[in-house]
Design an enzyme around this catalytic site. Sequence first.
Site, PDB file in Angstrom:
ATOM      1  N   LYS A   4      11.783  -1.632  10.327  1.00 10.80           N
ATOM      2  CA  LYS A   4      11.146  -0.996  11.360  1.00 10.80           C
ATOM      3  C   LYS A   4      11.065  -1.847  12.619  1.00 10.80           C
ATOM      4  O   LYS A   4      11.254  -1.381  13.579  1.00 10.80           O
ATOM      5  CB  LYS A   4       9.591  -0.768  11.039  1.00 10.80           C
ATOM      6  CG  LYS A   4       9.229   0.756  10.671  1.00 10.80           C
ATOM      7  CD  LYS A   4       9.716   0.813   9.358  1.00 10.80           C
ATOM      8  CE  LYS A   4       8.951   0.314   8.153  1.00 10.80           C
ATOM      9  NZ  LYS A   4       9.323   0.610   6.869  1.00 10.80           N
ATOM     10  N   ARG A  18       0.870  -1.237  -0.090  1.00  9.21           N
ATOM     11  CA  ARG A  18      -0.053  -0.039   0.052  1.00  9.21           C
ATOM     12  C   ARG A  18       0.795   1.185  -0.010  1.00  9.21           C
ATOM     13  O   ARG A  18       1.941   1.278   0.337  1.00  9.21           O
ATOM     14  CB  ARG A  18      -1.001   0.116   1.215  1.00  9.21           C
ATOM     15  CG  ARG A  18      -0.162   0.148   2.638  1.00  9.21           C
ATOM     16  CD  ARG A  18       0.013   1.571   3.118  1.00  9.21           C
ATOM     17  NE  ARG A  18       0.607   1.566   4.349  1.00  9.21           N
ATOM     18  CZ  ARG A  18       1.923   2.118   4.541  1.00  9.21           C
ATOM     19  NH1 ARG A  18       2.286   2.578   3.426  1.00  9.21           N
ATOM     20  NH2 ARG A  18       2.641   2.085   5.477  1.00  9.21           N
ATOM     21  N   GLU A  64       0.433  10.345   7.752  1.00  9.01           N
ATOM     22  CA  GLU A  64       1.575   9.596   8.027  1.00  9.01           C
ATOM     23  C   GLU A  64       1.837   9.419   9.570  1.00  9.01           C
ATOM     24  O   GLU A  64       1.790  10.429  10.172  1.00  9.01           O
ATOM     25  CB  GLU A  64       2.716  10.339   7.250  1.00  9.01           C
ATOM     26  CG  GLU A  64       2.822  10.050   5.829  1.00  9.01           C
ATOM     27  CD  GLU A  64       3.076   8.677   5.584  1.00  9.01           C
ATOM     28  OE1 GLU A  64       2.238   7.940   5.436  1.00  9.01           O
ATOM     29  OE2 GLU A  64       4.296   8.328   5.670  1.00  9.01           O
ATOM     30  N   HIS A  65       1.939   8.449  10.112  1.00  5.99           N
ATOM     31  CA  HIS A  65       2.397   8.264  11.538  1.00  5.99           C
ATOM     32  C   HIS A  65       1.073   8.628  12.468  1.00  5.99           C
ATOM     33  O   HIS A  65       1.597   9.357  13.367  1.00  5.99           O
ATOM     34  CB  HIS A  65       3.759   8.495  12.005  1.00  5.99           C
ATOM     35  CG  HIS A  65       4.861   8.055  11.341  1.00  5.99           C
ATOM     36  ND1 HIS A  65       5.400   6.950  12.092  1.00  5.99           N
ATOM     37  CD2 HIS A  65       5.287   7.784  10.074  1.00  5.99           C
ATOM     38  CE1 HIS A  65       6.191   6.505  11.566  1.00  5.99           C
ATOM     39  NE2 HIS A  65       6.141   6.817  10.412  1.00  5.99           N
ATOM     40  N   ASP A  99      -1.841  -0.383   7.812  1.00  5.12           N
ATOM     41  CA  ASP A  99      -1.451  -1.190   7.069  1.00  5.12           C
ATOM     42  C   ASP A  99      -2.392  -2.572   6.514  1.00  5.12           C
ATOM     43  O   ASP A  99      -2.526  -3.026   5.521  1.00  5.12           O
ATOM     44  CB  ASP A  99       0.094  -1.797   7.082  1.00  5.12           C
ATOM     45  CG  ASP A  99       0.762  -0.608   7.266  1.00  5.12           C
ATOM     46  OD1 ASP A  99       0.499   0.711   6.754  1.00  5.12           O
ATOM     47  OD2 ASP A  99       2.047  -0.713   7.797  1.00  5.12           O
ATOM     48  N   GLY A 106       8.387   1.813   2.972  1.00  2.00           N
ATOM     49  CA  GLY A 106       7.109   2.340   3.442  1.00  2.00           C
ATOM     50  C   GLY A 106       6.053   1.914   2.514  1.00  2.00           C
ATOM     51  O   GLY A 106       4.928   2.818   2.407  1.00  2.00           O
ATOM     52  N   SER A 120       4.762  -1.087   3.220  1.00  2.00           N
ATOM     53  CA  SER A 120       4.286  -2.122   4.033  1.00  2.00           C
ATOM     54  C   SER A 120       4.371  -3.615   3.502  1.00  2.00           C
ATOM     55  O   SER A 120       3.318  -4.306   3.524  1.00  2.00           O
ATOM     56  CB  SER A 120       2.843  -1.654   4.194  1.00  2.00           C
ATOM     57  OG  SER A 120       2.379  -2.189   5.463  1.00  2.00           O
ATOM     58  N   ASP A 132      -1.823   6.736  12.719  1.00  3.37           N
ATOM     59  CA  ASP A 132      -2.866   5.550  12.965  1.00  3.37           C
ATOM     60  C   ASP A 132      -2.570   5.222  14.334  1.00  3.37           C
ATOM     61  O   ASP A 132      -3.777   4.920  15.212  1.00  3.37           O
ATOM     62  CB  ASP A 132      -2.962   4.534  12.018  1.00  3.37           C
ATOM     63  CG  ASP A 132      -1.477   3.749  12.080  1.00  3.37           C
ATOM     64  OD1 ASP A 132      -0.460   4.454  12.344  1.00  3.37           O
ATOM     65  OD2 ASP A 132      -1.479   2.923  11.261  1.00  3.37           O
TER      66      ASP A 132
END
Length: 402
Positions: free
Chosen positions: A253, A59, A65-66, A209, A162, A164, A68
């Site tokens: 990550k 996705r 961004e950042h 994601d 980025g 996912s 959720d």
Amino acid sequence: MPGPGLMVLVDTVMSSTDLPQVVPYPEDGRSRVRLDAVRNLFKSKFGRDPEIFVRVPGRVNLIGEHVDYCGYSVCPMAIEQDIVFAAASVPSDGPFLKLVNSQPQAYPDITIPNKKYDISLKRDGWAAYVLCGVKGVEGTMKDRPLVNMEIAVSGRVPPGSGLSSSSALVCASLLTTAHINNISFTKYEMADLSASCERFIGLEGGGMDQAIAFLASKGCAKHIEFNPLKTTDVKLPENAVFVIGHSLVTKKKAETSEYNTRVVECRLASQIIAKKSGIPWRSIRKVVDIQNDLSVTLHELMALIKQHLRTGTYSKSEICEILEVTEDELGQISLSQNTLNIQKFVLRERVTHVVSEAHRVASWLKETTIDGLGALMTASHNSMARDYDASDPACDRYEVIL
Ligand code: ADP
Ligand code: MG
């Protein structure tokens, strides 16, 4: 090769029904070529045909961004790069799980001998993500054990970029395990379940994601809200084409602590604002919790951030003093395993990004024009680079060009 229709392909993007769509093996075209390659890998390793194929997309997040994991909504869409599993059950006493990959140098074959496994990224590498999905399904089975499985994996989502890939892998594993074990979940159930089971890896992800992996539909982006999970189609401007550039800088990550550090910084900032505002702070986990508990708008929340937090770093002992707790208590209430030893936290800048980004999502939804989105994406990137320290000089050289 057996003809089309002999196997099922469980595809998460092709239908808007509640359940993942089961479609026949394609007769020809690009999709057939791709599946044949995974099928051949499976056959060469396991000496028979797979029973099913599962396809889950990567996705791209257009805006949000950042946020959720702070409880705020996001706007991603699925991309054509995907992860495909070819899998079959093994009706014997052999090993629990045999995994092979189309890129064996990056992702070596691995066998998980029995059903009593723990999840260790350090020991099992990529297989740990597959085990997250397996464990997610296992947790829902009360009266019978999972069957043994053989799985061949082929991924085309650039990893650590980025897009996912990890969630595509976890979701494909969950869907495969569920299907082979005759368990039927709705897409919403699987989105929730896979969001929580990817956390077995130690990353405190927010759920975007996995939600888009299961709930995307063709031709549109999705506005995804959390708690409860809700998705709404976002019609993209006519003739818009999104080109994703790769800076060639990657970030793993789960193997580094920066991601969880950001989650914890947002939590600590929220807890301090709650404490200074005179409301119970220990139950606050996400930025959105203070907004709900104090019944304030995003604009008012931004004013509280400015009032109660200063710029620059806070030491752990200073945070303990403000919250009136010991370091051990802070560890239990607010930190995660891989952030227990972090000594310095940036608070005001982090939540400034989150609240401004939540506002940008709302602005985009009010008027979904391509010019509007371009300006918001540029502002989003600048905020990520400046306030969230989640960019890289290689990414900062680019701007959204319209
Ligand atoms: P992102 O999800 O942004 O791509 P992550 O760091 O969360 O980045 O996940 C990347 C990890 O996912 C890789 O290090 C690898 O373990 C796993 N992974 C991604 N693609 C594949 C693949 N094709 N096969 C096996 N594992 C993969
Ligand atoms: Mg990931």
